[in-house]
Structures are given as C-alpha cells and as structure tokens.
Enzyme design. Sequence first.
Site, PDB file in Angstrom:
ATOM      1  N   LYS A 149       0.827  -1.210   0.000  1.00 48.25           N
ATOM      2  CA  LYS A 149       0.000   0.000   0.000  1.00 48.25           C
ATOM      3  C   LYS A 149       0.865   1.265   0.000  1.00 48.25           C
ATOM      4  O   LYS A 149       2.070   1.193   0.197  1.00 48.25           O
ATOM      5  CB  LYS A 149      -0.936  -0.002   1.220  1.00 48.25           C
ATOM      6  CG  LYS A 149      -1.732  -1.286   1.374  1.00 48.25           C
ATOM      7  CD  LYS A 149      -2.491  -1.656   0.126  1.00 48.25           C
ATOM      8  CE  LYS A 149      -3.237  -2.962   0.284  1.00 48.25           C
ATOM      9  NZ  LYS A 149      -3.625  -3.579  -0.984  1.00 48.25           N
TER      10      LYS A 149
HETATM   11  C1  LIG Z   1      -9.177  -4.532  -2.075  1.00 44.91           C
HETATM   12  C2  LIG Z   1      -8.492  -5.188  -0.932  1.00 44.91           C
HETATM   13  N1  LIG Z   1      -9.212  -5.588   0.136  1.00 44.91           N
HETATM   14  C3  LIG Z   1      -8.634  -6.172   1.193  1.00 44.91           C
HETATM   15  C4  LIG Z   1      -7.288  -6.407   1.237  1.00 44.91           C
HETATM   16  C5  LIG Z   1      -6.692  -7.078   2.416  1.00 44.91           C
HETATM   17  O1  LIG Z   1      -5.812  -6.259   3.098  1.00 44.91           O
HETATM   18  P1  LIG Z   1      -4.800  -6.850   4.168  1.00 44.91           P
HETATM   19  O2  LIG Z   1      -3.677  -7.467   3.390  1.00 44.91           O
HETATM   20  O3  LIG Z   1      -4.344  -5.681   4.978  1.00 44.91           O
HETATM   21  O4  LIG Z   1      -5.551  -7.839   4.977  1.00 44.91           O
HETATM   22  C6  LIG Z   1      -6.492  -6.020   0.161  1.00 44.91           C
HETATM   23  C7  LIG Z   1      -5.053  -6.269   0.198  1.00 44.91           C
HETATM   24  O5  LIG Z   1      -4.339  -6.271  -0.722  1.00 44.91           O
HETATM   25  C8  LIG Z   1      -7.108  -5.395  -0.952  1.00 44.91           C
HETATM   26  O6  LIG Z   1      -6.396  -5.007  -2.019  1.00 44.91           O
END
Ligand SMILES: Cc1ncc(COP(=O)(O)O)c(C=O)c1O
Length: 347
Positions: A149
């Site tokens: 991110k």
């Molecule tokens: C659209 C979306 N939702 C949820 C997530 C999940 O995030 P995390 O890796 O912090 O759990 C991601 C991660 O890449 C994502 O791109």
Amino acid sequence: VAAFEREFAHLHGAAHGVAVTSCTTALHLALLALGIGPGDEVVLPSFTWIATANAVEYVGARPVLCDVDPRTYNLDPDLLAARITPRTRAVIPVHLFGLCAPMEEILSLCRPRGIAVVEDAACASGASARGRMAGTFGEVGCFSFHPRKVITTGEGGMCLTGDEGLAGRLRMLRNHGAAVAEEDRHRGPRPFQLPEFPVLGYNYRMTDLQGAVGLAQLRKLPALLAERRRRAAWYRERLAALPWLATPAAPDGFGHTWQSFVCRVDESRAPLSRDGIMEALEARGIASRPGTHAVHLQAYYVRKYGFRPEDFPASLSCQRETIALPLHSRMDDADFQRVAAALDALP
Ligand SMILES: Cc1ncc(COP(=O)(O)O)c(C=O)c1O
C-alpha cells in the site's frame, strides 16, 4: 497506536479510528460490529482481492457478487440494484487500486433501504471523491497498511467510523471482547482486576511498534500521493499512443492514490497476450502483475456457490486483461522511461 488512530482519523475527517492487524481483520470486525451473520447477504464486487469476500464468509453471511465497471474496476452501480434482496444487510464497495467507488449512487440505493455500507478502502489511504475522503462515506471504512500500500506498517489495518457506538464495539471485538480496554484498566483505580468479557472477541490489536511506524508513514503520505499522482499523469500521457493499452480511468473530482497503475490489454490488437507481455517485461527486469483476481473464479467460491466464469463477464475480462505497471516513489525518470520504452519495443 492511539496517536496513529487519532491522526489517521483526523486526516480523513472521521471521528474515530480503530487500528487492527490488517484490512482483512478490519472488514471482519466491521461486519461483526454491525451484527451481520448467518442468514444475511452482503453485496460486494466480483473483481477484488479475495479478502473482501472472505470477511463475509467469516461471519457466516452470504457473499453476493456484483459485476464491475471495467473502466474503473469498481462496483457498477447500474448492476447493484438487481443484487439487493430483502436479506441484504450490507454492501461493501471497494475503492480498488485507490480510486473511490461511485459512493453517491451506492449510498442512494442503500440508505433508504437501511443497508449498511462498509467501505473496503484497503488501497485508499488519502483517496477522495468530490471533496470527501475515502472511508467516511459508509458506516465503517476499512484500510490496509500491507507493504504494497501507499503507506505501510508492515502489516496492519484501520477501521474509521463516525459512530461512537460502533467504535466501542470495534475496540471491544479487537481486544478479546474485553469490556474495558487494557490502557483504561491499567490507568484506572483497580488495575489488578481483570475485565469482563461479555462478547466473543479476537486478538486483532495493532502493536505500538507498528503504530509508531504508521505515524512516521502518515507524515509522508501527502508527498507520496503527490509523487504518485505526478507519475501516473506522466504514464497516462506517455502511453496514450499505444492503441492496445487502456490506461486507468482518472475521473474528475476523484483523488486517486495510484496504489497500483492498472491498465487493460486489448489482446485483439496487442503484440502479445497479457501474460506474454508480463513475461517479456520480466525478461527485461521490469516487474508487472495482474491487477487482481475475480472472486467468482476462485475454487472455494466455485465449490460453495457454483459460480460460472460467465456469471460476471466484466470481472472475468478484468482478471484476464489487467496489468499493473511499476509505479513507486523511489523510481526515477529513467526507470519510468525504461518501462515505457519496453512497452513500445514489444515484438
Ligand atoms: C481490495 C483489498 N481488500 C482487502 C485487502 C486485504 O488487506 P490486508 O492485506 O491488509 O488484509 C487487500 C489487500 O491487498 C485489498 O487489495
């Protein structure tokens, strides 16, 4: 953590921030805090990272997929109404790759029906739409600080909400379901007394080490976003001459984070298939990736719900045709020129 929560919430114009271990756990807690469970339906886009759908499965609700607009990669509001039933309790719009979903249209469908909106703002720290920040449109906004991110805490996540009651439930759920937060107990008159645990909770707490990194990252966010926006504008102009490559949409009034610069390859006109292009770039030392995947093509969901590839045609084509080109604040002019030249030079 408390300082990171305050500053992150303040930057987005939200009243409350609740830091957790990831966006996945943020989504899980958001659905739990809203009381969503078995028998309920939750609508989400079929082109998104699988975690959006998995969070719905964790609470025992049914994920109802909706196709996306292949120009923005976000929920197609024209298709959303048909996915809503009397059992729909929530919609999870995803601000995919950092572009806000069409929230006005989504809210105007959800609000009159009492349907909660949980924003998957994993890619959208600092994103905005028509003057309003991502994560503040719905009941809860869920962010990710995964290393991919724009800002990161290694792993990590945050829920934003304007609702004090929801914030309290989120805090309780992330801390084993304890009625009193650790900090309050240790500061209070009876630090030796263990709290009550009135609900089933989880250990989804962010650590203070991560919070410290998050605070430092947050101070860099404006500069990081400005750099990404400048580079994305350059790419869009420089690559406009390639007839087989559609650069990502950047609608007026939307503050894109450009977490990922995701283009679409028109294979009928491209010199190579999408996968062939990724291979050719890799051979020149240039990393590219598919945008993301379509949930309805993943084996668990096919087995459980019997989805067929053609059920969500735009998501299917997005999975097959998207390519994320390198875009990072540490890349210099020569790096960007090199990516563009490599695309020009494809056989
Ligand atoms: C659209 C979306 N939702 C949820 C997530 C999940 O995030 P995390 O890796 O912090 O759990 C991601 C991660 O890449 C994502 O791109």
